[in-house]
Design a protein around this motif. Structure first.
Motif, PDB file in Angstrom:
ATOM      1  N   GLY A  59      76.729  20.183  76.628  1.00 18.99           N
ATOM      2  CA  GLY A  59      76.096  19.169  77.489  1.00 18.99           C
ATOM      3  C   GLY A  59      74.859  19.713  78.182  1.00 18.99           C
ATOM      4  N   GLU A  60      74.960  20.973  78.631  1.00 21.08           N
ATOM      5  CA  GLU A  60      73.847  21.533  79.395  1.00 21.08           C
ATOM      6  C   GLU A  60      72.589  21.700  78.523  1.00 21.08           C
ATOM      7  OE1 GLU A  60      73.859  25.323  82.001  1.00 21.08           O
ATOM      8  OE2 GLU A  60      75.665  24.097  82.414  1.00 21.08           O
ATOM      9  N   ILE A  61      72.859  22.188  77.294  1.00 25.35           N
ATOM     10  CA  ILE A  61      71.715  22.355  76.379  1.00 25.35           C
ATOM     11  C   ILE A  61      71.088  21.003  76.087  1.00 25.35           C
ATOM     12  CG2 ILE A  61      71.078  22.963  74.013  1.00 25.35           C
ATOM     13  CD1 ILE A  61      73.012  25.222  74.112  1.00 25.35           C
ATOM     14  N   ARG A  62      72.007  20.029  75.823  1.00 30.43           N
ATOM     15  CA  ARG A  62      71.503  18.671  75.544  1.00 30.43           C
ATOM     16  C   ARG A  62      70.657  18.157  76.707  1.00 30.43           C
ATOM     17  NH1 ARG A  62      72.459  17.944  70.842  1.00 30.43           N
ATOM     18  NH2 ARG A  62      74.313  17.156  69.782  1.00 30.43           N
ATOM     19  N   ALA A  63      71.182  18.394  77.942  1.00 24.50           N
ATOM     20  CA  ALA A  63      70.447  17.901  79.116  1.00 24.50           C
ATOM     21  C   ALA A  63      69.100  18.603  79.230  1.00 24.50           C
ATOM     22  CB  ALA A  63      71.272  18.124  80.380  1.00 24.50           C
ATOM     23  N   THR A  64      69.114  19.931  78.998  1.00 28.58           N
ATOM     24  CA  THR A  64      67.844  20.683  79.075  1.00 28.58           C
ATOM     25  C   THR A  64      66.847  20.120  78.063  1.00 28.58           C
ATOM     26  OG1 THR A  64      69.112  22.629  79.615  1.00 28.58           O
ATOM     27  CG2 THR A  64      66.822  22.988  78.924  1.00 28.58           C
ATOM     28  N   LEU A  65      67.357  19.935  76.827  1.00 30.86           N
ATOM     29  CA  LEU A  65      66.448  19.428  75.789  1.00 30.86           C
ATOM     30  C   LEU A  65      65.907  18.054  76.151  1.00 30.86           C
ATOM     31  CD1 LEU A  65      68.184  20.586  72.499  1.00 30.86           C
ATOM     32  CD2 LEU A  65      66.004  21.354  73.423  1.00 30.86           C
ATOM     33  N   GLN A  66      66.812  17.241  76.727  1.00 33.07           N
ATOM     34  CA  GLN A  66      66.373  15.891  77.093  1.00 33.07           C
ATOM     35  C   GLN A  66      65.286  15.925  78.159  1.00 33.07           C
ATOM     36  OE1 GLN A  66      69.727  13.499  78.083  1.00 33.07           O
ATOM     37  NE2 GLN A  66      69.721  12.672  75.978  1.00 33.07           N
ATOM     38  N   ARG A  67      65.501  16.842  79.138  1.00 32.74           N
ATOM     39  CA  ARG A  67      64.501  16.971  80.211  1.00 32.74           C
ATOM     40  C   ARG A  67      63.159  17.416  79.632  1.00 32.74           C
ATOM     41  NH1 ARG A  67      68.589  18.949  83.444  1.00 32.74           N
ATOM     42  NH2 ARG A  67      68.076  21.098  82.861  1.00 32.74           N
ATOM     43  N   VAL A  68      63.238  18.399  78.715  1.00 28.94           N
ATOM     44  CA  VAL A  68      61.995  18.889  78.106  1.00 28.94           C
ATOM     45  C   VAL A  68      61.312  17.766  77.324  1.00 28.94           C
ATOM     46  CG1 VAL A  68      61.063  20.444  76.354  1.00 28.94           C
ATOM     47  CG2 VAL A  68      62.690  21.288  78.026  1.00 28.94           C
ATOM     48  N   LEU A  69      62.144  16.987  76.575  1.00 26.10           N
ATOM     49  CA  LEU A  69      61.583  15.897  75.764  1.00 26.10           C
ATOM     50  C   LEU A  69      60.868  14.886  76.661  1.00 26.10           C
ATOM     51  CD1 LEU A  69      61.460  14.907  72.856  1.00 26.10           C
ATOM     52  CD2 LEU A  69      63.427  13.465  73.327  1.00 26.10           C
ATOM     53  N   LEU A  70      61.563  14.571  77.789  1.00 29.50           N
ATOM     54  CA  LEU A  70      60.974  13.606  78.716  1.00 29.50           C
ATOM     55  C   LEU A  70      59.649  14.124  79.269  1.00 29.50           C
ATOM     56  CD1 LEU A  70      62.082  10.926  79.893  1.00 29.50           C
ATOM     57  CD2 LEU A  70      62.506  12.203  82.003  1.00 29.50           C
ATOM     58  N   PHE A  71      59.686  15.435  79.618  1.00 32.21           N
ATOM     59  CA  PHE A  71      58.468  16.053  80.159  1.00 32.21           C
ATOM     60  C   PHE A  71      57.335  16.006  79.129  1.00 32.21           C
ATOM     61  CE2 PHE A  71      55.803  19.844  80.435  1.00 32.21           C
ATOM     62  CZ  PHE A  71      55.251  19.646  81.692  1.00 32.21           C
ATOM     63  N   LEU A  72      57.674  16.321  77.860  1.00 32.04           N
ATOM     64  CA  LEU A  72      56.635  16.350  76.825  1.00 32.04           C
ATOM     65  C   LEU A  72      56.045  14.951  76.599  1.00 32.04           C
ATOM     66  CD1 LEU A  72      58.148  18.791  74.172  1.00 32.04           C
ATOM     67  CD2 LEU A  72      56.193  19.182  75.679  1.00 32.04           C
ATOM     68  N   ILE A  73      56.972  13.946  76.550  1.00 31.77           N
ATOM     69  CA  ILE A  73      56.475  12.582  76.285  1.00 31.77           C
ATOM     70  C   ILE A  73      55.593  12.116  77.434  1.00 31.77           C
ATOM     71  CG2 ILE A  73      57.153  10.161  76.029  1.00 31.77           C
ATOM     72  CD1 ILE A  73      59.553  11.153  74.419  1.00 31.77           C
ATOM     73  N   SER A  74      56.120  12.279  78.676  1.00 29.03           N
ATOM     74  CA  SER A  74      55.319  11.772  79.799  1.00 29.03           C
ATOM     75  C   SER A  74      54.035  12.575  79.962  1.00 29.03           C
ATOM     76  CB  SER A  74      56.139  11.743  81.090  1.00 29.03           C
ATOM     77  OG  SER A  74      56.709  13.019  81.267  1.00 29.03           O
ATOM     78  N   GLY A  75      54.148  13.913  79.724  1.00 29.02           N
ATOM     79  CA  GLY A  75      52.946  14.756  79.827  1.00 29.02           C
ATOM     80  C   GLY A  75      51.891  14.312  78.825  1.00 29.02           C
ATOM     81  N   THR A  76      52.348  14.018  77.597  1.00 29.04           N
ATOM     82  CA  THR A  76      51.391  13.590  76.562  1.00 29.04           C
ATOM     83  C   THR A  76      50.714  12.285  76.967  1.00 29.04           C
ATOM     84  OG1 THR A  76      52.722  14.638  74.869  1.00 29.04           O
ATOM     85  CG2 THR A  76      51.145  12.998  74.118  1.00 29.04           C
ATOM     86  N   ILE A  77      51.550  11.345  77.462  1.00 33.37           N
ATOM     87  CA  ILE A  77      50.966  10.047  77.837  1.00 33.37           C
ATOM     88  C   ILE A  77      49.950  10.221  78.970  1.00 33.37           C
ATOM     89  CG2 ILE A  77      51.481   7.779  78.855  1.00 33.37           C
ATOM     90  CD1 ILE A  77      54.110   7.871  77.238  1.00 33.37           C
ATOM     91  N   ILE A  78      50.356  11.007  79.994  1.00 30.01           N
ATOM     92  CA  ILE A  78      49.432  11.206  81.129  1.00 30.01           C
ATOM     93  C   ILE A  78      48.146  11.884  80.653  1.00 30.01           C
ATOM     94  CG2 ILE A  78      49.098  12.465  83.308  1.00 30.01           C
ATOM     95  CD1 ILE A  78      52.096  11.976  83.820  1.00 30.01           C
ATOM     96  N   ALA A  79      48.309  12.924  79.791  1.00 32.63           N
ATOM     97  CA  ALA A  79      47.114  13.638  79.302  1.00 32.63           C
ATOM     98  C   ALA A  79      46.205  12.685  78.531  1.00 32.63           C
ATOM     99  CB  ALA A  79      47.530  14.797  78.406  1.00 32.63           C
ATOM    100  N   LEU A  80      46.824  11.795  77.723  1.00 33.88           N
ATOM    101  CA  LEU A  80      45.996  10.874  76.929  1.00 33.88           C
ATOM    102  C   LEU A  80      45.247   9.884  77.817  1.00 33.88           C
ATOM    103  CD1 LEU A  80      48.128  10.159  73.747  1.00 33.88           C
ATOM    104  CD2 LEU A  80      46.131  11.617  74.004  1.00 33.88           C
ATOM    105  N   VAL A  81      45.968   9.391  78.847  1.00 34.35           N
ATOM    106  CA  VAL A  81      45.302   8.437  79.750  1.00 34.35           C
ATOM    107  C   VAL A  81      44.127   9.125  80.457  1.00 34.35           C
ATOM    108  CG1 VAL A  81      45.588   7.075  81.852  1.00 34.35           C
ATOM    109  CG2 VAL A  81      47.327   6.980  80.073  1.00 34.35           C
ATOM    110  N   LEU A  82      44.403  10.368  80.957  1.00 38.15           N
ATOM    111  CA  LEU A  82      43.325  11.098  81.643  1.00 38.15           C
ATOM    112  C   LEU A  82      42.167  11.369  80.689  1.00 38.15           C
ATOM    113  CD1 LEU A  82      45.250  13.671  83.861  1.00 38.15           C
ATOM    114  CD2 LEU A  82      44.042  11.589  84.561  1.00 38.15           C
ATOM    115  N   ALA A  83      42.526  11.753  79.434  1.00 36.88           N
ATOM    116  CA  ALA A  83      41.466  12.050  78.455  1.00 36.88           C
ATOM    117  C   ALA A  83      40.645  10.801  78.165  1.00 36.88           C
ATOM    118  CB  ALA A  83      42.077  12.575  77.166  1.00 36.88           C
ATOM    119  N   MET A  84      41.357   9.660  78.112  1.00 39.55           N
ATOM    120  CA  MET A  84      40.636   8.409  77.817  1.00 39.55           C
ATOM    121  C   MET A  84      39.635   8.104  78.948  1.00 39.55           C
ATOM    122  SD  MET A  84      41.570   5.266  75.873  1.00 39.55           S
ATOM    123  CE  MET A  84      43.169   4.699  76.311  1.00 39.55           C
TER     124      MET A  84
END
Ligand code: ADP
Length: 467
Positions: free
Chosen positions: A155-180
């Motif tokens: 469960g812990e690994i899954r949660a860590t991975l999920q947190r990282v995934l969320l961070f990557l997705i939101s980070g990508t979206i924010i970076a793209l908006v800023l880049a735009m």
């Protein structure tokens, strides 16, 4: 779609591809390393348990008594590590207390591992808990006694991975908006000078003022070059436009004089046409005015055809014939001026005989016109290595230095001269010389005379033979 939108979209798409590729790679590597780290710790734990059991039992005991003594498993287990020991039939012999009466699954994979004496990794669900399960064979010499099963919730690994995934997705979206937003701003900044250029060019067009110029930015970049090119184009357009205006003014001015003469003489004829002398004089004046107009019109026609890119009838040509014809024609005009044939090398060129004659006649005619009676005009041909020089030298009035640079311009005449012309003769001569890939130059010593020199390339075969 405007360049601004296109550039921004390209920029953002490129960044999106890079960020997504990076995120996928990062996530995959993280998932792999977390899982393999867990698997390794499960293996270690299984080894500890096996060693513990081996410390309790000697193979001899096991063989003799047929059973093994098992240690208390809570020694090895922790809150999140579950341990279970099964015998060779898959029956559970002992489990760690933290399993609280539940069994770790003994499935087909585990039974297979028992048979093949191979350890097994799998992900299973016990109750509601998802866990990684490692089952390692428990050996005494070569005999499989059973298996040690170690389970660890993931469960812990899954949660860590999920947190990282969320961070990557939101980070990508924010970076793209800023880049735009940044991209739109940057593109706006870099294209603003182009807009200024367009605006100024529009103003110039709507004001029809070809004298205006675009401001050239101080940077030596593409935009500065564009502005300079447009300015250069404006300058040429302006010159061309002014030349047109000048041409119409000059043409009308030139036509006015002969027309006035014709009108005046027609008047005379009407009133005093009965007298044969007056009629003769008036008709002569009308004829000469008409000749002048005809000459002017044909000169203008030739120049406009030249401007329109008229092609000449070029062919290999012996200059002797041309020179002789010109010399003979000039004789009819000589008017008390001595005509001499100077140096006369034979030469072959590639050219249009009629046009070359016209050029040389223009030069001879000018020379004769501007040379007083008793003077001389000399026509000479000198052959060089790959060029031939034809010169027309007179002993006439000469041309003063302030006029010399302009005499080849259309309608340019030196004012206050005894003889009058249209001012087109030398412009035509120069055009014919250039159409033959040659040059026409003038040198003059006021009071002593002038020399006009036509230089033409020799025909290839002759220049090769001459070398
Ligand atoms: P035009 O038909 O009026 O002679 P050109 O173009 O032939 O016009 O010549 C332009 C001007 O150059 C003339 O007005 C004249 O002043 C000057 N010019 C040309 N040839 C000579 C020459 N051989 N000697 C002196 N002036 C010359």
């Amino acid at each position: 779609m405007s360049i601004r939108v296109r550039l921004t979209l390209w920029y953002v798409s490129l960044l999106a591809v890079i960020l997504i590729a990076f995120s996928v790679a990062f996530y995959t590597v993280l998932q792999y390393s977390l899982t393999s780290e867990l698997d390794r710790s499960l293996q270690e734990r299984a080894q500890q348990v096996s060693l513990g059991i081996q410390a309790f039992n000697t193979p001899y005991d096991v063989m003799r008594f047929g059973y093994i003594r098992l240690p208390e498993l809570n020694v090895f287990s922790t809150r999140s590590i579950y341990i279970q020991i099964i015998d060779e039939d898959g029956k559970v012999l002992r489990r760690s207390p933290n399993l609280m009466g539940r069994d770790l699954p003994v499935d087909e994979l585990v039974m297979n591992g028992l048979k093949t004496k191979q350890p097994v990794f799998e992900t299973v669900t016990v109750g509601t808990v998802e866990m990684r399960l490692y089952s390692a064979p428990l050996m005494a010499s070569d005999t499989v006694l059973g298996m040690v099963q170690i389970g660890n919730p993931i469960g812990e690994i899954r949660a860590t991975l999920q947190r990282v995934l969320l961070f990557l997705i939101s980070g990508t979206i924010i970076a793209l908006v800023l880049a735009m937003l940044g991209g739109v701003w940057l593109v706006y900044l870099s294209l603003r000078p182009i807009e200024r250029i367009t605006e100024t060019a529009n103003q110039i067009v709507s004001a029809e003022d070809l004298k205006q110029r675009l401001p050239v930015p101080p940077t030596d970049d593409e935009l500065a070059r564009l502005s300079r090119t447009i300015n250069h184009m404006l300058e040429r357009l302006d010159n061309f436009f002014q030349a047109q205006v000048r041409l119409s003014a000059d043409v009308s001015h030139e036509l006015r004089t002969p027309l006035t003469i014709i009108r005046g003489n027609v008047d005379i004829l009407r009133r005093m046409g009965d007298s044969p002398t007056t009629r003769e004089e008036a008709l002569n004046a009308v004829e000469s005015a008409l000749n002048r107009m005809a000459r002017l019109v044909s000169d203008l026609l030739l120049l406009s055809q030249a401007d329109a890119g008229m092609t000449l009838k070029m062919q290999p040509l012996d200059l002797d014939g041309v020179i002789l014809d010109v010399f003979q024609q000039a004789h009819a005009l000589r008017n008390g001026v001595e005509l001499k044939l100077g140096h006369a090398d034979p030469a072959r060129v590639y050219g249009d005989a009629d046009r070359l004659k016209q050029l040389l006649i223009n030069l001879m005619e000018n020379a004769i016109k501007h040379t007083p009676t008793g003077g001389s005009v000399t026509l000479s041909v000198y052959r060089g290595e790959d060029h031939v020089r034809i010169s027309v030298a007179d002993t006439g009035a000469g041309i003063s230095p302030e006029h010399l640079p302009h005499i080849f311009d259309r309608f340019y005449r030196v004012k206050g001269q005894r003889v009058r012309g249209s001012g087109l003769g030398l412009a035509i001569a120069k055009w014919i010389a250039e159409a033959h890939h040659g040059t026409l130059t003038a040198e003059s010593e006021p009071g002593l005379g002038s020399t006009f020199t036509l230089t033409l390339p020799l025909l290839k075969e002759q220049s090769a033979a001459g070398e």
